[in-house]
Design a protein around this motif. Structure first.
Motif, PDB file in Angstrom:
ATOM      1  N   LEU A 286       0.859  -1.179   0.000  1.00 25.40           N
ATOM      2  CA  LEU A 286       0.000   0.000   0.000  1.00 25.40           C
ATOM      3  C   LEU A 286       0.901   1.236   0.000  1.00 25.40           C
ATOM      4  N   PRO A 287       1.197   1.794  -1.166  1.00 25.87           N
ATOM      5  CA  PRO A 287       2.127   2.929  -1.232  1.00 25.87           C
ATOM      6  C   PRO A 287       1.532   4.182  -0.589  1.00 25.87           C
ATOM      7  N   ALA A 288       2.396   5.108  -0.238  1.00 24.91           N
ATOM      8  CA  ALA A 288       1.945   6.397   0.279  1.00 24.91           C
ATOM      9  C   ALA A 288       1.060   7.078  -0.765  1.00 24.91           C
ATOM     10  N   GLY A 289      -0.054   7.641  -0.314  1.00 26.17           N
ATOM     11  CA  GLY A 289      -0.978   8.324  -1.212  1.00 26.17           C
ATOM     12  C   GLY A 289      -2.077   7.447  -1.754  1.00 26.17           C
ATOM     13  N   ALA A 290      -1.914   6.123  -1.666  1.00 26.08           N
ATOM     14  CA  ALA A 290      -2.946   5.195  -2.129  1.00 26.08           C
ATOM     15  C   ALA A 290      -3.869   4.841  -0.965  1.00 26.08           C
ATOM     16  N   VAL A 291      -5.032   4.298  -1.288  1.00 24.44           N
ATOM     17  CA  VAL A 291      -5.971   3.834  -0.267  1.00 24.44           C
ATOM     18  C   VAL A 291      -6.416   2.424  -0.608  1.00 24.44           C
ATOM     19  N   LEU A 292      -6.746   1.665   0.423  1.00 18.16           N
ATOM     20  CA  LEU A 292      -7.297   0.334   0.260  1.00 18.16           C
ATOM     21  C   LEU A 292      -8.814   0.452   0.345  1.00 18.16           C
ATOM     22  N   VAL A 293      -9.507  -0.065  -0.648  1.00 19.05           N
ATOM     23  CA  VAL A 293     -10.965   0.016  -0.700  1.00 19.05           C
ATOM     24  C   VAL A 293     -11.539  -1.394  -0.784  1.00 19.05           C
ATOM     25  N   LEU A 294     -12.434  -1.735   0.143  1.00 15.43           N
ATOM     26  CA  LEU A 294     -13.198  -2.972   0.091  1.00 15.43           C
ATOM     27  C   LEU A 294     -14.659  -2.606  -0.094  1.00 15.43           C
ATOM     28  N   HIS A 295     -15.356  -3.318  -0.990  1.00 10.20           N
ATOM     29  CA  HIS A 295     -16.789  -3.023  -1.151  1.00 10.20           C
ATOM     30  C   HIS A 295     -17.554  -4.260  -1.590  1.00 10.20           C
ATOM     31  N   THR A 296     -18.828  -4.281  -1.257  1.00  6.51           N
ATOM     32  CA  THR A 296     -19.699  -5.387  -1.614  1.00  6.51           C
ATOM     33  C   THR A 296     -20.153  -5.245  -3.062  1.00  6.51           C
ATOM     34  N   ASP A 297     -20.883  -6.259  -3.555  1.00  5.93           N
ATOM     35  CA  ASP A 297     -21.293  -6.212  -4.959  1.00  5.93           C
ATOM     36  C   ASP A 297     -22.479  -5.284  -5.188  1.00  5.93           C
ATOM     37  N   GLY A 298     -22.962  -4.618  -4.132  1.00  5.44           N
ATOM     38  CA  GLY A 298     -23.919  -3.542  -4.315  1.00  5.44           C
ATOM     39  C   GLY A 298     -23.265  -2.254  -4.772  1.00  5.44           C
ATOM     40  N   VAL A 299     -21.951  -2.301  -4.968  1.00  2.64           N
ATOM     41  CA  VAL A 299     -21.189  -1.157  -5.459  1.00  2.64           C
ATOM     42  C   VAL A 299     -20.509  -1.564  -6.752  1.00  2.64           C
ATOM     43  N   SER A 300     -20.784  -0.843  -7.805  1.00  2.29           N
ATOM     44  CA  SER A 300     -20.144  -1.104  -9.091  1.00  2.29           C
ATOM     45  C   SER A 300     -18.649  -0.832  -8.988  1.00  2.29           C
ATOM     46  N   ASP A 301     -17.867  -1.548  -9.792  1.00  2.09           N
ATOM     47  CA  ASP A 301     -16.422  -1.295  -9.789  1.00  2.09           C
ATOM     48  C   ASP A 301     -16.042  -0.192 -10.774  1.00  2.09           C
ATOM     49  N   ARG A 302     -17.038   0.514 -11.305  1.00  6.01           N
ATOM     50  CA  ARG A 302     -16.756   1.588 -12.269  1.00  6.01           C
ATOM     51  C   ARG A 302     -16.588   2.925 -11.548  1.00  6.01           C
ATOM     52  N   TRP A 303     -15.618   2.981 -10.691  1.00  2.18           N
ATOM     53  CA  TRP A 303     -15.260   4.223 -10.006  1.00  2.18           C
ATOM     54  C   TRP A 303     -13.758   4.404 -10.121  1.00  2.18           C
ATOM     55  N   SER A 304     -13.322   5.644 -10.046  1.00  2.00           N
ATOM     56  CA  SER A 304     -11.898   5.960 -10.170  1.00  2.00           C
ATOM     57  C   SER A 304     -11.603   7.208  -9.357  1.00  2.00           C
ATOM     58  N   LEU A 305     -10.519   7.181  -8.594  1.00  2.00           N
ATOM     59  CA  LEU A 305     -10.127   8.364  -7.840  1.00  2.00           C
ATOM     60  C   LEU A 305      -9.705   9.513  -8.755  1.00  2.00           C
ATOM     61  N   ARG A 306      -9.452   9.221 -10.012  1.00  2.00           N
ATOM     62  CA  ARG A 306      -9.116  10.278 -10.964  1.00  2.00           C
ATOM     63  C   ARG A 306     -10.256  11.293 -11.066  1.00  2.00           C
ATOM     64  N   ASP A 307     -11.487  10.835 -10.846  1.00  2.00           N
ATOM     65  CA  ASP A 307     -12.649  11.715 -10.956  1.00  2.00           C
ATOM     66  C   ASP A 307     -12.799  12.650  -9.755  1.00  2.00           C
ATOM     67  N   TYR A 308     -11.990  12.431  -8.718  1.00  2.00           N
ATOM     68  CA  TYR A 308     -12.137  13.202  -7.476  1.00  2.00           C
ATOM     69  C   TYR A 308     -10.767  13.711  -7.032  1.00  2.00           C
ATOM     70  N   PRO A 309     -10.232  14.733  -7.680  1.00  2.00           N
ATOM     71  CA  PRO A 309      -8.883  15.204  -7.362  1.00  2.00           C
ATOM     72  C   PRO A 309      -8.730  15.553  -5.880  1.00  2.00           C
ATOM     73  N   GLY A 310      -7.726  14.968  -5.259  1.00  2.00           N
ATOM     74  CA  GLY A 310      -7.433  15.249  -3.862  1.00  2.00           C
ATOM     75  C   GLY A 310      -8.205  14.419  -2.859  1.00  2.00           C
ATOM     76  N   LEU A 311      -9.165  13.616  -3.293  1.00  2.00           N
ATOM     77  CA  LEU A 311     -10.022  12.887  -2.350  1.00  2.00           C
ATOM     78  C   LEU A 311      -9.230  11.929  -1.473  1.00  2.00           C
ATOM     79  N   SER A 312      -8.227  11.261  -2.018  1.00  2.00           N
ATOM     80  CA  SER A 312      -7.498  10.253  -1.249  1.00  2.00           C
ATOM     81  C   SER A 312      -6.747  10.846  -0.065  1.00  2.00           C
ATOM     82  N   ARG A 313      -6.549  12.171  -0.049  1.00  2.00           N
ATOM     83  CA  ARG A 313      -5.868  12.814   1.077  1.00  2.00           C
ATOM     84  C   ARG A 313      -6.835  13.148   2.215  1.00  2.00           C
ATOM     85  N   HIS A 314      -8.122  12.933   2.000  1.00  2.00           N
ATOM     86  CA  HIS A 314      -9.126  13.287   2.989  1.00  2.00           C
ATOM     87  C   HIS A 314      -9.450  12.099   3.898  1.00  2.00           C
TER      88      HIS A 314
END
Length: 343
Positions: A286-314
């Motif tokens: 788990l490199p610095a700046g990355a996040v580990l995300v676990l989710h159930t199949d009620g959540v689509s895998d079509r998400w990307s942190l690229r769409d949310y600049p700066g979110l991973s720092r929050h």
């Protein structure tokens, strides 16, 4: 009551429900739900009144400014101390400068603009994230006395039931063992009360055991929750930059980078409590700046942190709320849990 967390550990969470803010009357519903929680926890009448103000302001703000606004009300427990957490989620116009919009006197709807300013003053912590054109997520915590929030590891999660259900069959839990952070997400088979009971049994078993290897935890749960209908479960152990991971069923895991890259984690076929061909544990970084995300199949895998600049720092809760809002499907229970790294 289930297990409670020790000081310095992640809080245990009791979900009280989501309030859909479709009209001005939703503020009253949110206020009553939050105040009932505060009184259960032994808040003074003055502090319970402050909880009421915060809940009403958040709901009213969603009604005035947002589209498809919802408010989650939860109880957090740190040892014997309980607090109230509110998470406001919307698909409104969003804000380019959320801190400025939270300042007293700022308004986009012809009001005095004091709502979020009051929320921040009365809450022990208040944090938000917003992207213009996508919406805003905003989370607050209130403890019995306004004396600052407890500091724990960078981990949080959020779940919500499918449309038409009162309880959620998906659940997350987190704990600390000898300095390592352990994170579980469980998806009880089906929906409703029986699915919720299966997920709760997995979370309780995870919180009560002293095992810290993900594969060993899954083996333990497989033996101890056979009285339920079973669940898909994934468990991660994070220590520094090292991640150990094991999963049975379709609870997805990924290491997500701010540039949108994702590294998927391997799960094995099976149902905890009923079917298992064997559990395998895998190692990741788990490199610095990355996040580990676990989710159930009620959540689509079509998400990307690229769409949310700066979110991973929050706050990881804001990451979980954003992914749940934009990738959660309404025809299923959904849960997202996120763990980050210390700076």
């Amino acid at each position: 009551m289930g297990p409670v967390s020790a000081p310095g550990a992640p809080p245990t969470v009791e979900e009280l429900g989501w309030v859909t803010v479709g009209d001005a009357g939703a503020a009253g519903i949110a206020r009553r739900l939050a105040v009932d929680a505060a009184r259960r926890l032994g808040f003074t009448e003055q502090r319970a009144g402050e909880v009421a103000i915060v809940a009403a302001e958040l709901a009213s703000n969603l009604h005035r400014h947002a589209d498809a606004g919802t408010l989650s009300v939860r109880i957090l427990r740190h040892g014997a101390i309980g607090g109230v957490e509110l998470v406001a989620v919307d698909r409104g116009p969003g804000m380019a400068d959320l801190p400025f919009a939270s300042a007293d006197g700022h308004s986009t709807a012809g009001t005095l603009g004091i709502g979020l300013g009051a929320v921040e003053r009365l809450s022990d912590t208040a944090t938000g994230f917003s992207v213009p054109g996508r919406g805003t997520v905003y989370a607050v915590r209130l403890w019995p006395e306004p004396a600052g929030d407890a500091t724990g590891p960078p981990v949080a999660g959020l779940s919500r039931p499918m449309t038409g259900e009162q309880v959620c069959g998906d659940r997350y839990a987190a704990r600390v063992h000898d300095g390592a952070l352990l994170l579980l997400v469980a998806d009880g088979l089906g929906h409703g009360a029986l699915a919720a009971a299966a997920a709760a049994a997995c979370a309780d078993g995870f919180l009560r055991t002293d095992l810290d290897a993900p594969a060993a935890i899954l083996d333990h749960l497989h033996r101890t929750v056979s009285h339920t209908r079973g669940a898909a479960v994934s468990v991660a152990r994070i220590e520094g930059r090292d991640v150990r991971f094991a999963g049975l069923g379709n609870v997805a895991g990924a290491i997500a980078f701010p540039d949108g890259e994702r590294r998927g984690l391997v799960t094995m076929p099976g149902i905890v409590g009923h079917q298992s061909r064997g559990v395998r544990e895998f190692a990741y970084e788990l490199p610095a700046g990355a996040v580990l995300v676990l989710h159930t199949d009620g959540v689509s895998d079509r998400w990307s942190l690229r769409d949310y600049p700066g979110l991973s720092r929050h706050d990881p809760l804001l990451v979980a709320a954003t992914v749940l809002r934009d990738a959660g499907v309404r025809r299923d229970d959904a849960c997202v849990a996120v763990a980050g790294t210390r700076p």
